[in-house]
Design a protein around this motif. Structure first.
Motif, PDB file in Angstrom:
ATOM      1  N   SER A 497       0.787  -1.173   0.085  1.00  0.00           N
ATOM      2  CA  SER A 497      -0.109  -0.057   0.076  1.00  0.00           C
ATOM      3  C   SER A 497       0.840   1.290   0.042  1.00  0.00           C
ATOM      4  N   TYR A 498       2.154   1.283   0.648  1.00  0.00           N
ATOM      5  CA  TYR A 498       2.947   2.522   0.728  1.00  0.00           C
ATOM      6  C   TYR A 498       3.792   2.954  -0.544  1.00  0.00           C
ATOM      7  N   ASP A 499       3.790   1.666  -1.479  1.00  0.00           N
ATOM      8  CA  ASP A 499       4.507   1.954  -2.792  1.00  0.00           C
ATOM      9  C   ASP A 499       3.973   0.640  -3.463  1.00  0.00           C
ATOM     10  N   PRO A 500       2.614   1.016  -4.268  1.00  0.00           N
ATOM     11  CA  PRO A 500       1.942  -0.004  -4.779  1.00  0.00           C
ATOM     12  C   PRO A 500       2.561  -0.672  -6.024  1.00  0.00           C
ATOM     13  N   LYS A 501       2.761  -1.895  -6.366  1.00  0.00           N
ATOM     14  CA  LYS A 501       2.992  -2.574  -7.298  1.00  0.00           C
ATOM     15  C   LYS A 501       2.467  -3.342  -8.277  1.00  0.00           C
ATOM     16  N   TYR A 502       1.123  -4.025  -7.442  1.00  0.00           N
ATOM     17  CA  TYR A 502       0.119  -4.498  -8.387  1.00  0.00           C
ATOM     18  C   TYR A 502      -1.470  -4.203  -7.843  1.00  0.00           C
ATOM     19  N   ILE A 503      -2.184  -4.320  -8.837  1.00  0.00           N
ATOM     20  CA  ILE A 503      -3.654  -4.313  -8.540  1.00  0.00           C
ATOM     21  C   ILE A 503      -4.122  -5.505  -8.877  1.00  0.00           C
ATOM     22  N   VAL A 504      -5.167  -5.843  -8.135  1.00  0.00           N
ATOM     23  CA  VAL A 504      -5.869  -7.052  -8.108  1.00  0.00           C
ATOM     24  C   VAL A 504      -7.393  -6.884  -8.337  1.00  0.00           C
ATOM     25  N   PHE A 505      -8.090  -6.971  -9.299  1.00  0.00           N
ATOM     26  CA  PHE A 505      -9.521  -6.651  -9.460  1.00  0.00           C
ATOM     27  C   PHE A 505     -10.278  -7.920  -9.742  1.00  0.00           C
ATOM     28  N   ILE A 506     -11.550  -7.926  -9.067  1.00  0.00           N
ATOM     29  CA  ILE A 506     -12.513  -9.224  -9.006  1.00  0.00           C
ATOM     30  C   ILE A 506     -13.941  -8.554  -9.035  1.00  0.00           C
ATOM     31  N   MET A 507     -14.629  -9.098 -10.065  1.00  0.00           N
ATOM     32  CA  MET A 507     -16.114  -8.758 -10.042  1.00  0.00           C
ATOM     33  C   MET A 507     -16.828 -10.045 -10.031  1.00  0.00           C
ATOM     34  N   VAL A 508     -17.881 -10.367  -9.261  1.00  0.00           N
ATOM     35  CA  VAL A 508     -18.712 -11.505  -9.286  1.00  0.00           C
ATOM     36  C   VAL A 508     -20.129 -11.124  -9.349  1.00  0.00           C
ATOM     37  N   ASP A 509     -21.001 -11.423 -10.484  1.00  0.00           N
ATOM     38  CA  ASP A 509     -22.059 -11.144 -10.716  1.00  0.00           C
ATOM     39  C   ASP A 509     -23.154 -11.962 -10.232  1.00  0.00           C
ATOM     40  N   ASN A 510     -24.165 -11.342  -9.532  1.00  0.00           N
ATOM     41  CA  ASN A 510     -25.050 -11.857  -8.765  1.00  0.00           C
ATOM     42  C   ASN A 510     -24.824 -13.455  -8.131  1.00  0.00           C
ATOM     43  N   PRO A 511     -24.021 -13.255  -7.042  1.00  0.00           N
ATOM     44  CA  PRO A 511     -23.573 -14.346  -6.200  1.00  0.00           C
ATOM     45  C   PRO A 511     -24.622 -14.689  -5.444  1.00  0.00           C
ATOM     46  N   LYS A 512     -25.070 -15.973  -4.923  1.00  0.00           N
ATOM     47  CA  LYS A 512     -26.052 -16.377  -4.065  1.00  0.00           C
ATOM     48  C   LYS A 512     -25.583 -16.701  -2.733  1.00  0.00           C
ATOM     49  N   ARG A 513     -26.377 -16.320  -1.622  1.00  0.00           N
ATOM     50  CA  ARG A 513     -26.036 -16.431  -0.346  1.00  0.00           C
ATOM     51  C   ARG A 513     -25.806 -17.971  -0.054  1.00  0.00           C
ATOM     52  N   ILE A 514     -24.736 -18.124   0.870  1.00  0.00           N
ATOM     53  CA  ILE A 514     -24.638 -19.479   1.231  1.00  0.00           C
ATOM     54  C   ILE A 514     -24.164 -19.354   2.942  1.00  0.00           C
ATOM     55  N   LYS A 515     -24.417 -20.694   3.220  1.00  0.00           N
ATOM     56  CA  LYS A 515     -24.308 -20.736   4.953  1.00  0.00           C
ATOM     57  C   LYS A 515     -22.953 -20.570   5.253  1.00  0.00           C
ATOM     58  N   GLU A 516     -21.883 -20.967   4.532  1.00  0.00           N
ATOM     59  CA  GLU A 516     -20.424 -20.671   4.846  1.00  0.00           C
ATOM     60  C   GLU A 516     -20.212 -19.090   4.986  1.00  0.00           C
ATOM     61  N   ASN A 517     -20.868 -18.272   4.427  1.00  0.00           N
ATOM     62  CA  ASN A 517     -20.819 -16.903   4.398  1.00  0.00           C
ATOM     63  C   ASN A 517     -21.738 -16.185   5.377  1.00  0.00           C
ATOM     64  N   PHE A 518     -22.130 -17.002   6.202  1.00  0.00           N
ATOM     65  CA  PHE A 518     -23.698 -16.590   7.029  1.00  0.00           C
ATOM     66  C   PHE A 518     -24.561 -15.783   6.333  1.00  0.00           C
ATOM     67  N   TYR A 519     -24.801 -16.193   4.953  1.00  0.00           N
ATOM     68  CA  TYR A 519     -25.705 -15.833   3.977  1.00  0.00           C
ATOM     69  C   TYR A 519     -25.692 -14.339   3.656  1.00  0.00           C
ATOM     70  N   TYR A 520     -24.282 -13.982   3.837  1.00  0.00           N
ATOM     71  CA  TYR A 520     -24.012 -12.636   3.168  1.00  0.00           C
ATOM     72  C   TYR A 520     -23.876 -12.727   1.686  1.00  0.00           C
ATOM     73  N   ALA A 521     -24.092 -11.905   0.934  1.00  0.00           N
ATOM     74  CA  ALA A 521     -23.490 -11.947  -0.457  1.00  0.00           C
ATOM     75  C   ALA A 521     -22.823 -10.568  -1.091  1.00  0.00           C
ATOM     76  N   THR A 522     -22.141 -10.107  -0.221  1.00  0.00           N
ATOM     77  CA  THR A 522     -21.578  -8.884  -0.361  1.00  0.00           C
ATOM     78  C   THR A 522     -20.175  -8.746  -0.946  1.00  0.00           C
ATOM     79  N   ALA A 523     -19.695  -7.800  -1.353  1.00  0.00           N
ATOM     80  CA  ALA A 523     -18.336  -7.838  -1.656  1.00  0.00           C
ATOM     81  C   ALA A 523     -17.318  -8.194  -0.741  1.00  0.00           C
TER      82      ALA A 523
END
Length: 560
Positions: A497-523
């Protein structure tokens, strides 16, 4: 023996008969040899004529082969290459009509994937050239040749092989059966790749690393499958050079099998699709606000209750119901705060900075599949409020990554590239924000990941300084008349963060809620952990040192 007149007469008759017999025999031999000579000449003539016919058929349809140049990744690994293929062809006009049905039946028995009716139709063509089968195996060709029809022959052409199949498919694109680029880099550089001189002496070298590409594909694909999502996209970028190290779009396709490709898989979500990316835009509007000095990290915003503006109500996903410092607005990703920030920035500044970040015009990239951003024609107060947190403006993931890179890279804007750079220091980047503002926004975004209360905490890796921003956007309807009960989740991370070398971007379209994530479908629960997994794999592959070691090196360079 007693010789008399009668004996002499008898001997004379016998001698005459013998002479005549010899003459007749010689005449017969002459005619036999002459007949044999004529037959031999005829055989030679037929053979020569057949060879001339066959040669004529081949020459008529033979054009100089222009095999495309190879495509390699940044490390020299082969991505796409050419090879010779034999096609089975025919000159229908030179085949006897009575033979066509017989020949069609024989070929259909040899090439079981071809129908008799289709073969006969081609043999009855009024043209002087027709393909019977594209890409025929040598053994099958030999069997067809045994039929003995000289007007059936083979034609060589160039084929294309993509060694890593679906990996990097939306970057490489594909060629059609006639060796013409129809998608991706293959289409963009079609003339260059087909140029004889270039193909003989050079290779097209891309900026991507096929090993990072496979890592990106694996982790994004796994997340999409795990959450039963509709689609997705990902980008890994070298911050300093703006080289794309990996980029994908899901669903993918195999360019070796373009006949199986459908519209959904063909579409490039990373460069062609334009989306409202939600809270990712808070990083951009935050940088604008800091650069115009309308606020500081300590400026207070009232986030105690939702804001009502006309028919719209703006609220927070997890409201704090108190006044927040601007730094906390970023940390908690408060829509209520940023709606006020958007108003404070104003129309003039918002437009000016968005134009600097190239968010209002079509981005540049070495691909034909590039989407045009959707920007309001009239910038009302509600538009400014919504744009500050990533609504009412739709851009491609590539376009957002370009803008984001400028705010974390000391304010320097460069378009991303898919071609390996020899020397990026000769580039002439444009300035979007000043260096001090860039430093401030990096620190705020580091807290989003490093702070236990940050929305991006699930991307944090012990010992490494990762910054980033979450984005959970409610999807709009296709006609953009409103919104539906579906999310589009994104996360953009950068390190160190203090001298950035790489960016990693991810987009997931319409993820469904699952138990493992406590039914959150947020970023924070879908996209952020995926970026963490990708960075964890990048660390050993790129030999990235830990935060402590990196900081020591960074400070040493700064003090020299």
């Amino acid at each position: 023996m007693i010789y008399n007149k009668d004996n002499l007469k008898l001997f004379g008759d016998f001698k005459e008969r013998v002479i005549k017999a010899k003459q007749r025999f010689s005449l017969i031999l002459f005619f036999l040899f002459f007949g044999y000579f004529l037959i031999t000449l005829k055989i030679i003539d037929i053979s020569i004529n057949n060879k001339i016919k066959l040669s004529g058929n081949i020459k008529k349809n033979e054009t100089p082969l222009i095999c495309r140049a190879d495509i390699i990744d940044r490390n020299g690994d082969l991505l796409a290459t050419s090879f010779l293929v034999d096609d089975l062809a025919v000159n229908p006009l030179k085949i006897e009509k009575k033979q066509k049905e017989i020949i069609a039946k024989k070929i259909s028995k040899i090439l079981s994937d071809l129908k008799y009716e289709d073969i006969l139709k081609k043999l009855n063509s009024k043209k002087s050239f027709a393909y019977l089968k594209r890409s025929i195996e040598p053994k099958k060709y030999e069997e067809v040749m045994r039929i003995g029809e000289p007007n059936i022959f083979k034609v060589k052409r160039c084929g294309r092989e993509y060694l890593h199949e679906q990996h990097a498919s939306h970057i490489l694109g594909a060629v059609n059966i006639d060796n013409n680029g129809i998608k991706g880099v293959e289409k963009k550089f079609d003339e260059i790749l087909k140029d004889k001189k270039f193909a003989k002496n050079s290779k097209l070298q891309l900026s991507i690393d096929i090993n990072l590409q496979k890592s990106l594909d694996e982790h994004l694909g796994s997340t999409i499958s795990k959450h039963s999502a509709d689609s997705g996209a990902g980008i890994i970028l070298d911050v300093k050079t703006s080289e794309i190290l990996a980029m994908n779009s899901f669903p993918q396709f195999n360019p070796n099998e373009i006949d199986k490709m459908n519209k959904e898989a063909e579409f490039n979500n990373a460069t062609h699709g334009v989306f409202e990316l939600g809270s990712l835009f808070k990083s951009l509007s935050g940088a604008i606000a800091l650069d115009t000095k309308i606020l500081t990290e300590e400026t207070i915003y009232d986030a105690r209750k939702p804001i009502k503006e006309g028919k719209f109500t703006i609220h927070d996903y997890k409201p704090k119901k108190r006044k927040l410092k601007f730094s906390e607005c970023v940390l908690y990703s408060s829509n209520i705060c940023f709606a006020q920030v958007g108003t404070d920035i104003g129309k003039k500044n918002m437009k000016k900075y968005f134009e600097r970040m190239k968010l209002t015009t079509k981005p540049e990239i070495e691909l034909p599949e590039v989407g045009e951003p959707i920007v309001p024609t009239v910038w009302r107060k509600t538009d400014l409020m919504a744009m500050s947190y990533g609504h009412t403006i739709a851009v491609s993931p590539l376009q957002f990554v370009n803008a984001f890179n400028s705010i974390i890279n000391d304010g320097k804007f460069r378009y991303s590239t898919l071609i390996k750079k020899e020397n990026y220091e000769n580039d002439n980047p444009t300035n979007v924000i000043n260096q001090d503002t860039s430093k401030k926004i990096r620190k705020l975004l580091r807290d989003v990941v490093g702070n236990k209360e940050g929305s991006g905490k699930n991307a944090n890796i012990e010992g490494y300084s990762i910054g980033g921003k979450t984005g959970t956007a409610i999807k709009n309807k296709k006609d953009r008349s409103g919104y539906k009960d579906e999310n589009r989740t994104s996360f953009v991370g950068f390190f160190p963060s203090y001298d950035p070398k790489y960016i990693v971007f991810i987009m997931v379209d319409n993820p469904k809620r699952i138990k493992e994530n406590f039914y959150y479908a947020t970023a924070g629960w879908v996209a952020a952990p995926t970026v963490k997994e990708i960075i964890n794999e990048m660390i050993p592959k790129l030999r990235i040192e830990s935060e402590k070691k990196e900081k020591e090196n960074y400070l040493t360079l700064r003090t020299r």
